[in-house]
Design a protein around this motif. Structure first.
Motif, PDB file in Angstrom:
ATOM      1  N   MET A   1       0.897  -1.153  -0.021  1.00  0.00           N
ATOM      2  CA  MET A   1      -0.112   0.011   0.043  1.00  0.00           C
ATOM      3  C   MET A   1       1.106   1.165   0.007  1.00  0.00           C
ATOM      4  N   LYS A   2       0.766   2.017  -1.005  1.00  0.00           N
ATOM      5  CA  LYS A   2       1.428   3.268  -0.824  1.00  0.00           C
ATOM      6  C   LYS A   2       0.526   4.473  -0.400  1.00  0.00           C
ATOM      7  N   LEU A   3       1.266   5.062   0.466  1.00  0.00           N
ATOM      8  CA  LEU A   3       0.566   6.324   1.143  1.00  0.00           C
ATOM      9  C   LEU A   3       1.424   7.521   0.938  1.00  0.00           C
ATOM     10  N   SER A   4       0.745   8.819   0.540  1.00  0.00           N
ATOM     11  CA  SER A   4       1.203   9.833   0.502  1.00  0.00           C
ATOM     12  C   SER A   4       0.813  11.045   1.665  1.00  0.00           C
ATOM     13  N   HIS A   5       1.555  11.087   2.653  1.00  0.00           N
ATOM     14  CA  HIS A   5       1.071  11.985   3.756  1.00  0.00           C
ATOM     15  C   HIS A   5       1.551  13.486   3.119  1.00  0.00           C
ATOM     16  N   LEU A   6       0.407  14.113   3.192  1.00  0.00           N
ATOM     17  CA  LEU A   6       0.460  15.686   2.757  1.00  0.00           C
ATOM     18  C   LEU A   6       0.425  16.630   3.867  1.00  0.00           C
ATOM     19  N   SER A   7       1.430  16.810   4.657  1.00  0.00           N
ATOM     20  CA  SER A   7       0.959  17.867   5.635  1.00  0.00           C
ATOM     21  C   SER A   7       0.940  19.150   5.368  1.00  0.00           C
ATOM     22  N   LEU A   8       1.463  19.488   4.047  1.00  0.00           N
ATOM     23  CA  LEU A   8       1.681  20.884   3.533  1.00  0.00           C
ATOM     24  C   LEU A   8       0.309  20.978   2.718  1.00  0.00           C
ATOM     25  N   ILE A   9      -0.675  20.952   3.044  1.00  0.00           N
ATOM     26  CA  ILE A   9      -1.917  21.004   2.253  1.00  0.00           C
ATOM     27  C   ILE A   9      -2.270  22.590   1.914  1.00  0.00           C
ATOM     28  N   ALA A  10      -1.753  23.320   2.731  1.00  0.00           N
ATOM     29  CA  ALA A  10      -1.671  24.671   2.425  1.00  0.00           C
ATOM     30  C   ALA A  10      -1.057  25.251   0.898  1.00  0.00           C
ATOM     31  N   CYS A  11       0.262  24.704   0.926  1.00  0.00           N
ATOM     32  CA  CYS A  11       0.861  24.891  -0.490  1.00  0.00           C
ATOM     33  C   CYS A  11       0.470  24.178  -1.506  1.00  0.00           C
ATOM     34  N   LEU A  12      -0.440  23.011  -1.208  1.00  0.00           N
ATOM     35  CA  LEU A  12      -0.960  22.316  -2.394  1.00  0.00           C
ATOM     36  C   LEU A  12      -2.411  22.830  -2.873  1.00  0.00           C
ATOM     37  N   LEU A  13      -3.292  23.018  -1.841  1.00  0.00           N
ATOM     38  CA  LEU A  13      -4.404  23.379  -2.504  1.00  0.00           C
ATOM     39  C   LEU A  13      -5.024  24.628  -2.035  1.00  0.00           C
ATOM     40  N   THR A  14      -4.756  25.331  -0.896  1.00  0.00           N
ATOM     41  CA  THR A  14      -5.061  26.509  -0.409  1.00  0.00           C
ATOM     42  C   THR A  14      -4.133  27.489  -0.187  1.00  0.00           C
ATOM     43  N   SER A  15      -4.409  28.828   0.224  1.00  0.00           N
ATOM     44  CA  SER A  15      -3.234  29.806   0.621  1.00  0.00           C
ATOM     45  C   SER A  15      -3.849  30.207   1.887  1.00  0.00           C
ATOM     46  N   GLY A  16      -2.660  30.288   2.786  1.00  0.00           N
ATOM     47  CA  GLY A  16      -2.812  30.915   4.112  1.00  0.00           C
ATOM     48  C   GLY A  16      -3.969  30.484   4.961  1.00  0.00           C
ATOM     49  N   SER A  17      -5.107  31.129   4.990  1.00  0.00           N
ATOM     50  CA  SER A  17      -5.916  30.881   6.084  1.00  0.00           C
ATOM     51  C   SER A  17      -7.465  30.415   5.519  1.00  0.00           C
ATOM     52  N   ALA A  18      -7.197  29.513   4.465  1.00  0.00           N
ATOM     53  CA  ALA A  18      -8.442  29.190   3.639  1.00  0.00           C
ATOM     54  C   ALA A  18      -8.976  28.120   4.039  1.00  0.00           C
ATOM     55  N   LEU A  19      -9.848  28.293   5.192  1.00  0.00           N
ATOM     56  CA  LEU A  19     -10.694  27.333   5.953  1.00  0.00           C
ATOM     57  C   LEU A  19     -11.993  27.455   5.156  1.00  0.00           C
ATOM     58  N   ALA A  20     -12.632  26.250   5.469  1.00  0.00           N
ATOM     59  CA  ALA A  20     -14.060  25.962   4.940  1.00  0.00           C
ATOM     60  C   ALA A  20     -14.829  27.317   5.401  1.00  0.00           C
ATOM     61  N   LEU A  21     -15.895  27.545   4.893  1.00  0.00           N
ATOM     62  CA  LEU A  21     -16.841  28.416   5.076  1.00  0.00           C
ATOM     63  C   LEU A  21     -17.372  28.312   6.441  1.00  0.00           C
ATOM     64  N   SER A  22     -17.007  28.879   7.285  1.00  0.00           N
ATOM     65  CA  SER A  22     -17.174  28.858   8.828  1.00  0.00           C
ATOM     66  C   SER A  22     -18.947  28.568   9.091  1.00  0.00           C
ATOM     67  N   SER A  23     -19.573  29.319   8.337  1.00  0.00           N
ATOM     68  CA  SER A  23     -21.034  29.339   8.703  1.00  0.00           C
ATOM     69  C   SER A  23     -21.771  28.223   8.013  1.00  0.00           C
ATOM     70  N   ASP A  24     -21.275  27.362   7.335  1.00  0.00           N
ATOM     71  CA  ASP A  24     -21.946  26.584   6.551  1.00  0.00           C
ATOM     72  C   ASP A  24     -22.469  25.426   7.465  1.00  0.00           C
ATOM     73  N   THR A  25     -21.936  25.067   8.713  1.00  0.00           N
ATOM     74  CA  THR A  25     -22.668  24.148   9.449  1.00  0.00           C
ATOM     75  C   THR A  25     -23.728  24.781  10.242  1.00  0.00           C
ATOM     76  N   GLN A  26     -23.635  25.872  10.311  1.00  0.00           N
ATOM     77  CA  GLN A  26     -24.858  26.509  10.903  1.00  0.00           C
ATOM     78  C   GLN A  26     -26.379  26.587  10.054  1.00  0.00           C
ATOM     79  N   GLN A  27     -26.136  26.176   8.872  1.00  0.00           N
ATOM     80  CA  GLN A  27     -27.313  26.293   7.695  1.00  0.00           C
ATOM     81  C   GLN A  27     -27.972  25.098   7.556  1.00  0.00           C
ATOM     82  N   PRO A  28     -29.360  25.428   7.553  1.00  0.00           N
ATOM     83  CA  PRO A  28     -30.201  24.312   7.083  1.00  0.00           C
ATOM     84  C   PRO A  28     -29.599  23.338   5.797  1.00  0.00           C
ATOM     85  N   VAL A  29     -29.912  22.087   5.839  1.00  0.00           N
ATOM     86  CA  VAL A  29     -29.780  21.344   4.852  1.00  0.00           C
ATOM     87  C   VAL A  29     -30.870  20.936   3.820  1.00  0.00           C
ATOM     88  N   TYR A  30     -30.715  21.205   2.589  1.00  0.00           N
ATOM     89  CA  TYR A  30     -31.712  20.997   1.529  1.00  0.00           C
ATOM     90  C   TYR A  30     -31.253  20.008   0.711  1.00  0.00           C
TER      91      TYR A  30
END
Length: 163
Positions: free
Chosen positions: A1-30
């Motif tokens: 099994m080949k694993l790739s642990h990517l702890s530098l995800i900020a360099c790969l997919l995001t920049s700086g403080s790009a967290l998921a939209l923090s208000s999403d979990t407080q919204q209703p689900v449709y």
């Protein structure tokens, strides 16, 4: 099994403080689908046929979607999506779109963890990671991509994301 642990995800997919939209979990689900089945004893609702889920900026499209709720609190614990390709997208607090697709998708709401299995791909800003299985902890931006011995994990980094 080949694993790739990517702890530098900020360099790969995001920049700086790009967290998921923090208000999403407080919204209703449709959820829209062709049909739904409710199992009250197991607190599961199964949606079938061109299923579209929306919660804030979160969008999930699947052939089949299973929503599992906590029997006591009624809170959604897990959303499972299945399909030829199930898709997931979510805006980050800095306005970028996180996009994923796979044959199976498991989103643990309380843990803010997305697991994609089978032809899994996760992208942002034209950079992407592909593998047999991708686990992504959205709030802490930690990712593990796995090839499961059938091929390799593939990563494409665009110049603006690598800086």
């Amino acid at each position: 099994m080949k694993l790739s642990h990517l702890s530098l995800i900020a360099c790969l997919l995001t920049s700086g403080s790009a967290l998921a939209l923090s208000s999403d979990t407080q919204q209703p689900v449709y959820i829209d689908s062709d049909s739904q089945q409710l199992d009250m004893k197991s607190s599961r609702v199964t949606f079938v046929g061109d299923v579209k889920l929306k919660q804030g900026s979160i969008n999930i499209n699947a052939d089949k979607l299973v929503v599992i709720r906590d029997a006591k609190t009624g809170k959604i614990e897990t959303i499972e999506g299945y399909g030829n390709l199930t898709t997931f997208s979510q805006l980050t607090d800095d306005g970028k779109t996180l996009y994923g697709e796979a044959k199976e998708l498991h989103y643990k709401m309380a843990d803010d963890e997305l697991t994609m299995i089978g032809q899994a791909m996760l992208s942002q800003d034209d950079s992407e990671i592909r593998g047999s299985k991708i686990r992504y902890k959205i709030s802490s931006q930690k990712l593990i991509a796995d090839s499961n011995g059938s091929g390799r994990v593939s990563t494409v980094l665009q110049p603006q994301a690598a800086q």
